[in-house]
Design an enzyme around this catalytic site. Structure first.
Site, mmCIF file in Angstrom:
data_model
loop_
_atom_site.group_PDB
_atom_site.id
_atom_site.type_symbol
_atom_site.label_atom_id
_atom_site.label_comp_id
_atom_site.label_asym_id
_atom_site.label_seq_id
_atom_site.Cartn_x
_atom_site.Cartn_y
_atom_site.Cartn_z
ATOM 1 N N ASN A 6 153.487 30.511 -19.924
ATOM 2 C CA ASN A 6 153.553 30.041 -21.311
ATOM 3 C C ASN A 6 154.837 30.571 -21.941
ATOM 4 O OD1 ASN A 6 153.193 29.442 -23.998
ATOM 5 N ND2 ASN A 6 151.478 30.865 -24.312
ATOM 6 N N TRP A 7 155.801 29.685 -22.107
ATOM 7 C CA TRP A 7 157.115 30.118 -22.614
ATOM 8 C C TRP A 7 157.108 30.393 -24.114
ATOM 9 C CZ3 TRP A 7 161.111 26.171 -20.148
ATOM 10 C CH2 TRP A 7 161.033 26.256 -18.741
ATOM 11 N N LYS A 8 156.069 29.965 -24.806
ATOM 12 C CA LYS A 8 156.019 30.104 -26.273
ATOM 13 C C LYS A 8 157.294 29.480 -26.873
ATOM 14 C CE LYS A 8 152.937 33.925 -25.566
ATOM 15 N NZ LYS A 8 152.305 35.126 -26.070
ATOM 16 N N HIS A 92 145.341 28.446 -27.982
ATOM 17 C CA HIS A 92 145.989 29.742 -27.771
ATOM 18 C C HIS A 92 145.754 30.622 -29.007
ATOM 19 C CE1 HIS A 92 149.002 32.833 -27.236
ATOM 20 N NE2 HIS A 92 148.922 32.550 -25.958
ATOM 21 N N GLU A 94 147.586 32.518 -30.631
ATOM 22 C CA GLU A 94 148.610 32.427 -31.680
ATOM 23 C C GLU A 94 148.376 31.201 -32.552
ATOM 24 O OE1 GLU A 94 151.928 32.889 -29.020
ATOM 25 O OE2 GLU A 94 151.275 34.956 -28.677
ATOM 26 N N GLU A 162 142.045 35.408 -22.734
ATOM 27 C CA GLU A 162 143.206 36.169 -23.180
ATOM 28 C C GLU A 162 142.793 37.083 -24.325
ATOM 29 O OE1 GLU A 162 147.126 34.136 -22.016
ATOM 30 O OE2 GLU A 162 146.541 33.373 -23.974
ATOM 31 N N GLY A 168 151.217 40.305 -25.197
ATOM 32 C CA GLY A 168 152.545 40.752 -25.627
ATOM 33 C C GLY A 168 152.587 42.227 -25.998
ATOM 34 N N SER A 198 149.664 40.311 -20.941
ATOM 35 C CA SER A 198 150.516 41.304 -20.271
ATOM 36 C C SER A 198 150.373 41.313 -18.751
ATOM 37 C CB SER A 198 150.271 42.700 -20.861
ATOM 38 O OG SER A 198 150.621 42.714 -22.232
ATOM 39 N N GLY A 219 152.757 35.134 -20.223
ATOM 40 C CA GLY A 219 153.707 34.890 -21.306
ATOM 41 C C GLY A 219 155.062 35.488 -20.973
ATOM 42 N N GLY A 220 155.319 36.689 -21.479
ATOM 43 C CA GLY A 220 156.630 37.329 -21.347
ATOM 44 C C GLY A 220 157.208 37.322 -19.938
HETATM 45 P P1 PGA Z 1 151.914 37.906 -22.497
HETATM 46 O O1 PGA Z 1 151.345 36.538 -23.164
HETATM 47 O O2 PGA Z 1 151.851 37.724 -20.991
HETATM 48 O O3 PGA Z 1 153.320 38.024 -23.005
HETATM 49 O O4 PGA Z 1 151.024 39.018 -22.957
HETATM 50 C C1 PGA Z 1 150.268 35.848 -22.605
HETATM 51 C C2 PGA Z 1 149.943 34.622 -23.436
HETATM 52 O O5 PGA Z 1 149.971 34.708 -24.671
HETATM 53 O O6 PGA Z 1 149.644 33.536 -22.893
#
Ligand code: PGA
Length: 238
Positions: A6-8, A92, A94, A162, A168, A198, A219-220
């Site tokens: 997930n590149w956000k 998600h 967010e 998640e 993050g 993470s 994500g990251g």
């Molecule tokens: P993260 O994000 O790996 O940076 O914690 C995961 C996500 O939000 O899908």
């Protein structure tokens, strides 16, 4: 086993195209793992082109429930299919926390995307405060229950657990916490369940070795080819 990145809100069109060309080569030899990238809407098309015919699918980060209409800022399932996009994330944390998305709305987005022919990774997870106050199972039951009520099990549906406190933050759920939540979720909705929060090359193997962990939503660590490919390699070995 599915590993999705997930590149956000990261990467321009040129960065996306370059990343996907390198990723295609980096994961060419990996077997037994499905891989997906989730670029922002503006970078979907440049991601689709270099990945065409490869083992890597392209997913959007969200999708609306209507075919078309007065929904400023939203993207319809058919618009994604038109680009060659295979699936979408929904719900998600967010989107839920920062943009007011509700369980009902997430259910509507999920069912519409599946009916249109997309695959969906629907995300659920509790906050730090909800875990501290012992509400984890109630929250997961409410979020996953809304998706089950809207769709039921579906062959193109995957869930992602998640925990919000792990996204993050570098604070990963222990494999035991992930396994416990996944087993609970599977009792509500029997579909593949990814863990997200993470996930890094050095913790992926342990998380992915748990019986109810069917992959990862990253994500990251999905923003660099090297770390994302390393997680895909760990998934293949798990
Ligand atoms: P993260 O994000 O790996 O940076 O914690 C995961 C996500 O939000 O899908």
């Amino acid at each position: 086993m599915l590993v999705a990145g997930n590149w956000k809100m990261h990467k321009t069109r040129a960065e996306a195209a370059g990343f996907c060309r390198s990723l295609r080569d980096a994961v060419a030899g990996i077997e037994g793992v499905e891989i997906a990238v989730c670029p922002p809407f503006t970078a979907l098309e440049p991601a689709v082109e270099p990945l065409h015919g490869s083992s890597v699918a392209v997913f959007a980060q969200n999708v609306h429930w209507a075919d078309e209409g007065a929904y400023t800022g939203e993207i319809a399932p058919g618009m994604l299919l038109d680009l060659g996009v295979e699936g979408a994330l929904t719900g998600h944390s967010e989107r839920r926390q920062l943009f007011g998305e509700t369980d009902v709305g997430v259910g509507r987005r999920t069912v519409a995307a599946l009916e249109a022919g997309l695959r969906v990774i629907a995300c659920v997870g509790e906050t730090d405060e909800e875990r501290e106050t012992g509400e984890t199972e109630a929250v997961l039951a409410r979020q996953a229950g809304a998706i089950r009520d809207a769709v039921g099990p579906h062959k193109r549906l995957t869930l992602a657990y998640e925990p919000v406190w792990a996204i993050g933050t570098g604070k990963t759920a222990t494999p035991e916490i992930a396994q416990e939540a996944h087993a609970f979720l599977r009792g509500i909705l029997d579909v593949p369940i990814l863990y997200g929060g993470s996930v890094k090359p050095d913790n992926a193997a342990e998380l992915l070795s748990r019986p109810d962990v069917d992959g990862a939503l990253v994500g990251g660590a999905s923003l660099e080819v090297e770390s994302f490919a390393a997680i895909c390699v760990a998934a293949a070995a798990a």
